[in-house]
Write an enzyme that holds these catalytic residues in place. Structure first.
Site: not given
Length: 381
Positions: A89, A275, A313, A315, A318, A344
């Site tokens: 940015d 974002d 999930c 991930c 998890c 997560h």
């Protein structure tokens, strides 16, 4: 550079080609303000969490370790060991967030550092030089973000200033990218410039501004100045009349947004890029997003819950840890709890955008939106 592969009503599935890799849209950018995701997440972690783009903050990195140090070390990619695209940015949001520490003038903004109070000046040219030193894939134009609501005349003057700054940004980045000096060549000579639409909550200003900056034929366009105080319904209304004015053949970026439902609704209106600090910030305070809605891990009901945070999930968290264990980490004040929750949530957000893209490809986005836009905004039972 950017091509649209498929549409489902206004929702778009596209491909953005950059010097640092190809990005499938829509996508979410993981916010690494000071070149790190808060919560102890490294670039190596991001690889496992489906991250496509890392977003870093120009203002904060200018202060420390300084953009010149990062330049000498090979740019943000080398500095962080992140091999994929990076968006920086411009420092413009600090014009908004550090309102008590700055003065805005035609040439740029005079800041007092929030760290040690030292005086800093940043204008369009300075922002482009800093971002060039950082070597990011995408550089955002320097703009003024105003709070909502704000007086019409102030917003109008701010929009005009942002336009003048944008033209200076384009000229300076072109100059930097063409620089062949042995001691000052840019790290990324193919750095892309995105312009930012402003206009507060005023329809005429939003539309006239996006039409004006679209004529500059930039690499992409963002909508800024939202999610800064206005109701969600107003944000959607602004998108409804602004997005149709954005160039069709350029990526569209909604800055700083938002909740899973916000993202789904914005994709439905034609947005490609997002974002937000929400997934990491909420996670550090024990709130996680799941495919059944969001939930707070300090709730007593998780004390003996041997199931993962989300049974749907995949991930790394998890797959390996129980809700009871992560709750214990939070209640015991162990920083690992925040780290696992952040991992997560980032995986969830990146998977959400992945699933949105797949639904656009197979023509089922309308059904996906109908199911998940309300569901993901609710607290899990």
């Amino acid at each position: 550079m950017f091509e649209i592969l498929k549409t489902d009503s206004e929702a778009r599935r596209g491909r953005l080609k950059t010097v640092h890799g190809v990005i499938e849209t829509p996508f979410f950018m993981n916010v690494a303000t000071s070149a790190a995701i808060k919560g102890g997440i490294s670039a190596l972690d991001l690889e496992k969490l489906k991250c496509k783009v890392m977003l870093c903050n120009t203002y904060h990195l200018h202060l420390r370790p300084s953009d010149k140090v990062i330049y000498e070390l090979g740019g943000l990619g080398a500095f962080t060991n992140w091999k994929k695209p990076i968006l920086t940015d411009s420092g413009g949001f600090q014009v908004f967030s550090l309102a008590k520490l700055r003065k805005i003038k035609e040439e740029g903004v005079y800041f007092s550092s929030h760290i040690d109070g030292r005086k800093i000046f940043m204008g369009p040219e300075e922002s482009m030089r800093i971002q060039s030193n950082l070597g990011s894939t995408i550089a955002m134009a320097f703009d003024e973000c105003v709070e909502n609501p704000a007086p019409y005349e102030y917003v109008k003057n701010s929009v005009d200033l942002t336009t003048r700054w944008l033209k200076r940004c384009k000229a300076e980045l072109n100059r930097l990218n063409a620089n062949n000096a042995a001691d000052g060549s840019p790290i990324n000579r193919e750095q892309l410039l995105f312009g930012i639409n402003q206009g507060g909550t005023y329809k005429d200003l939003r539309i006239s501004h996006i039409r004006e900056i679209a004529e500059l034929d930039l690499a992409g366009y963002a909508i800024g100045g939202l999610a800064v105080g206005e109701p969600t319904e107003i944000m959607y209304e602004i998108l409804d009349y602004t997005v149709p004015e954005m160039p069709v053949n350029k990526p569209r970026y909604l800055m700083g947004v938002g909740t899973p439902s916000n993202i789904i609704e914005a994709v439905a209106r034609g947005i490609d890029m997002f974002d937000c600090v929400m997934p990491s910030r909420n996670a550090r305070h024990a709130t996680v997003f799941t495919w059944q809605g969001y939930t707070h891990l300090k709730n007593e009901r998780y004390a003996k819950d041997d199931r993962p945070l989300d049974p749907e999930c995949e991930c790394p968290v998890c797959k390996n840890f129980s809700s009871a264990y992560i709750r214990h980490l939070f209640t015991a004040g162990e920083m690992l709890g925040g780290r696992l929750a952040v991992m997560h949530n980032l995986y969830f957000y990146n998977t959400l955008l992945e699933k949105i893209g797949a639904s656009i490809e197979n023509g089922s986005f309308t059904e996906f939106r109908a199911k998940y836009s309300p569901l993901l905004s609710q607290k899990r039972e």
